[in-house]
Design an enzyme around this catalytic site. Sequence first.
Site, PDB file in Angstrom:
ATOM      1  N   HIS A   1      -2.988   7.854   6.914  1.00  0.00           N
ATOM      2  CA  HIS A   1      -3.016   6.383   7.009  1.00  0.00           C
ATOM      3  C   HIS A   1      -4.167   5.950   7.919  1.00  0.00           C
ATOM      4  CE1 HIS A   1      -1.405   2.234   7.471  1.00  0.00           C
ATOM      5  NE2 HIS A   1      -0.823   2.486   6.305  1.00  0.00           N
TER       6      HIS A   1
ATOM      7  N   ASP B   1       0.816  -1.218   0.000  1.00  0.00           N
ATOM      8  CA  ASP B   1       0.000   0.000   0.000  1.00  0.00           C
ATOM      9  C   ASP B   1       0.850   1.269   0.000  1.00  0.00           C
ATOM     10  OD1 ASP B   1       0.672  -0.863   2.664  1.00  0.00           O
ATOM     11  OD2 ASP B   1      -0.757   0.577   3.487  1.00  0.00           O
TER      12      ASP B   1
END
Length: 307
Positions: A269, A67
Amino acid sequence: MELLFLGTGAGVPAKERNVSSVALQLLGERGATWLFDCGEATQHQILHTAIRPRRIEHIFITHLHGDHLFGLPGLLGSRSFQSGETPLTVFGPKGIRSFVETALAVSGTKLRYELNIVEIDEGVIFDDERFSVIAKRLDHGMPSYGFRVVEKDLPGPLLVERLQALGVRPGPIYQEIKQGKTVVLDDGTVIDGREFVGPPQKGRIVAVLGDTRFCEAAIELARDADVVVHEATFAAAEQRLAHDYFHSTTTDAAEVARRAGAKRLILTHISSRYQGEAALQLVAEARSVFPNTELAVDFASFSIPRG
């Protein structure tokens, strides 16, 4: 100088948040953009911004989880088709070279520009006359780094009014004086340039941290920073879960900023479990520890002024 968030989610792409990437826009400082992480579809996100891939000078990869990484080969390849001819350097943990070179080779991707790949360790990983970048390893169960971008102090402004009061007219002599040199005027007057230059302009500090638990290395990287970009994958109530998965909570991030004496904290995040009111609650939790906290969303930009 400004930060532009291209992806603010955690783990996998979500409807409202793409995976990790943030651009440090240094257009006024060096006519360039630096990227921190390059998750899947980062180049798609860039299409919705004013960022020009050919201006991307450096890409810093915090760690090799997908990611934060899977968008890199595509962006590197597309840059060649978007007038990208200037060199580009990728900084990342050991393994980044193999990943990039394999992806480009297997796909038959040919770049029209010089690509440099630097596998980093702790310490100064970049330094020139305007900026330095320091890397430190964080606590994420695999090599994960945070980066401290330090803008070097700029010379103070020339005190033009004082020079004009002495009858010193603009010209090449002004440049010599600004450099602090001693000059002699036509009438024999001696001028010490240091007396006609204001105090240096303090450089800015930006800390961009990869995935991590709460740790001392994060505090060191964030020390006295103008802005700290810190992951906040989980809410404060999920401290055990955050620890088990080598991530941080909102209050972990806020405590890093508080202990570091930072000026500003931006949370990123964010787990997709936090939407709407739940996301706003994340900010409230962090602000209870560090008031000057903001929550990043995709395409949000944050200016970083001097002083």
